[in-house]
Each structure stands twice: as structure tokens, then as C-alpha cells.
Design a protein around this motif. Structure first.
Motif, PDB file in Angstrom:
ATOM      1  N   ALA A  18      63.718  73.531  91.496  1.00  0.00           N
ATOM      2  CA  ALA A  18      62.766  74.030  90.506  1.00  0.00           C
ATOM      3  C   ALA A  18      62.480  72.949  89.472  1.00  0.00           C
ATOM      4  O   ALA A  18      63.393  72.265  89.001  1.00  0.00           O
ATOM      5  CB  ALA A  18      63.321  75.266  89.801  1.00  0.00           C
ATOM      6  N   GLU A  19      61.203  72.771  89.154  1.00  0.00           N
ATOM      7  CA  GLU A  19      60.773  71.902  88.053  1.00  0.00           C
ATOM      8  C   GLU A  19      61.359  70.498  88.152  1.00  0.00           C
ATOM      9  O   GLU A  19      61.898  69.949  87.192  1.00  0.00           O
ATOM     10  CB  GLU A  19      61.139  72.542  86.706  1.00  0.00           C
ATOM     11  CG  GLU A  19      60.468  73.882  86.471  1.00  0.00           C
ATOM     12  CD  GLU A  19      60.827  74.478  85.130  1.00  0.00           C
ATOM     13  OE1 GLU A  19      61.574  73.826  84.371  1.00  0.00           O
ATOM     14  OE2 GLU A  19      60.345  75.583  84.829  1.00  0.00           O
ATOM     15  N   GLY A  20      61.286  69.900  89.332  1.00  0.00           N
ATOM     16  CA  GLY A  20      61.694  68.521  89.496  1.00  0.00           C
ATOM     17  C   GLY A  20      63.184  68.283  89.490  1.00  0.00           C
ATOM     18  O   GLY A  20      63.625  67.147  89.265  1.00  0.00           O
ATOM     19  N   GLU A  61      72.889  70.781  87.475  1.00  0.00           N
ATOM     20  CA  GLU A  61      71.557  70.362  87.900  1.00  0.00           C
ATOM     21  C   GLU A  61      71.513  68.861  88.108  1.00  0.00           C
ATOM     22  O   GLU A  61      72.110  68.100  87.332  1.00  0.00           O
ATOM     23  CB  GLU A  61      70.511  70.787  86.870  1.00  0.00           C
ATOM     24  CG  GLU A  61      70.361  72.297  86.759  1.00  0.00           C
ATOM     25  CD  GLU A  61      69.429  72.737  85.655  1.00  0.00           C
ATOM     26  OE1 GLU A  61      68.941  73.879  85.736  1.00  0.00           O
ATOM     27  OE2 GLU A  61      69.209  71.950  84.714  1.00  0.00           O
ATOM     28  N   ALA A  62      70.795  68.430  89.157  1.00  0.00           N
ATOM     29  CA  ALA A  62      70.638  67.010  89.455  1.00  0.00           C
ATOM     30  C   ALA A  62      69.153  66.669  89.499  1.00  0.00           C
ATOM     31  O   ALA A  62      68.362  67.379  90.135  1.00  0.00           O
ATOM     32  CB  ALA A  62      71.295  66.669  90.789  1.00  0.00           C
TER      33      ALA A  62
END
Length: 216
Positions: A18-20, A61-62
Motif C-alpha cells: 500500500a502507498e509505495g 513496513e519496508a
């Protein structure tokens, strides 16, 4: 800052893009203990931020750069990952200083039994070989290991039975790509003296006949 002593093998239970970025939800009874939202945690040696914490699950998150540079982009549901919480002041340092800043991935090319242990050899980008020395440290998937026989853009590490049972490298097949972080002290030690420095360099002092006095 970490030490390369893995606390737990976590399991990927959910992936979401999601979202890059990609969000990983990891199940771990040990590493969720004391972890709060915003804390750092090493996942296969990559320093990530906890964005959600439940009783036995952590979400991290990565960003795309992290996914390109590390093996995290290859993870799937049920993949196992090495987890380590950051070093606290006053803790023992059983491994070495690990930043969680992965330099590249190293490909596993050979596994050889050595008694009850295994000697495992990896290829490494030639630009990093200057930081990899015999008996020095290296972090592979966040595991602090001692370098054996570095040569021809390769090096080996020895895995004792406990390590084989406890980390991702224990069951890694030929061709597996491990996250590699070279020793931060080796990196700082290779920084050249600035050419425009007004002070004499260590090399210049030695050339002039000065000797360092380690007793002072």
C-alpha cells in the motif's frame, strides 16, 4: 543499534502492499514483549520500525529501496525471519555492533560439514571485500558471525549446531541470498585522512619517525 544475537525466529503471517511500501505482520512471542509502536526491530538484519504491536504479532513496513537492497522483498506468508530487539544501555554485547543498515545481499554458494558444525561460503560484491577480513565480524541476516578464509570475492562462516537450529541460515539452500552488513568498525577504519587537513595524518607522523604510545 543491535548486536547480531538473534532473539527469535518470527513467522510472516500477513503481507500488504500500500502507498509505495510493503507491510509485514510477523508472529513472535518473544520479540513482541516490550516492543512499542515506533520502536526499531531488526528483521533479517534490516532495521525497521514497529507500526503495530499486538500480543504476539508485530507489523513493520519496508520502502521500495529496502525491498530492492535486501531479501525482504522475497518473503512470503509462512517465511521465517530472524528478529532482534535493539540494544539497551547496560546490556551485554554477545556479538558485535550491528546498525541494521544492509550493504548488499550475499549469495550462498557452498555448505560443507565440519564435525557437527557447517562451514558456509558466500559470494560478496567486490567493493565490500575491503571490509571483510579473516577473524573479523560480519552480519548475515542479522546474525553476528566470524569471517573464515576470505578470498576471491567470497568468504565463509562457521555455523555451530545451536546457530543452525536457531536462525534462517540453518536451512538456507544453495543460491539463498542473505542480507549482508559489513562491520561498522572496518568501515570507519578505512576512511582516508582528508587531503586538505591542517593537521598531520597518522601516516605522516609514522613516516617522520613518531611512534604511538599505547600506555598513555
Amino acid at each position: 543499534m543491535f548486536t547480531g544475537i538473534v532473539e527469535d525466529l518470527g513467522r510472516v503471517v500477513h503481507l500488504e502492499d500500500a502507498e509505495g511500501l510493503r507491510r509485514f505482520t510477523l508472529r513472535s512471542d518473544i520479540c513482541s514483549d516490550g516492543v512499542r509502536v515506533g520502536d526499531s526491530i531488526a528483521v533479517n538484519g534490516a532495521c525497521l520500525t514497529a507500526v503495530s504491536v499486538a500480543a504476539n504479532e508485530i507489523s513493520v513496513e519496508a520502502i521500495p529501496e529496502t525491498l530492492r537492497l535486501t531479501n525482504l522483498g522475497q518473503l512470503a506468508v509462512d517465511s521465517l525471519v530472524n528478529l532482534e530487539r535493539p540494544l539497551a544501555y547496560g546490556d551485554r554485547i554477545g556479538g558485535h555492533y550491528v546498525q541494521g543498515h544492509v550493504d548488499a545481499t550475499a549469495e550462498l554458494i557452498e555448505r560443507q560439514p565440519d564435525g557437527e558444525s557447517e562451514v558456509v561460503r558466500f559470494t560478496v560484491p567486490s567493493r565490500l571485500m575491503q571490509y571483510i577480513v579473516s577473524k573479523g565480524f560480519v552480519a548475515l541476516d542479522g546474525v553476528s558471525l566470524t569471517v573464515v578464509d576470505p578470498r576471491d570475492a567470497t568468504f565463509a562462516v562457521a555455523l555451530i549446531p545451536h546457530t543452525i537450529r536457531s536462525v534462517t541460515l540453518g536451512a538456507a539452500p544453495i543460491g539463498y541470498r542473505a542480507n549482508l552488513e559489513a562491520d561498522i568498525l572496518a568501515k570507519y577504519g578505512s576512511v582516508p585522512e582528508p587531503e586538505d587537513s591542517s593537521r598531520p595524518s597518522i601516516a605522516q607522523l609514522r613516516a617522520a619517525g613518531y611512534r604511538l604510545d599505547a600506555t598513555r
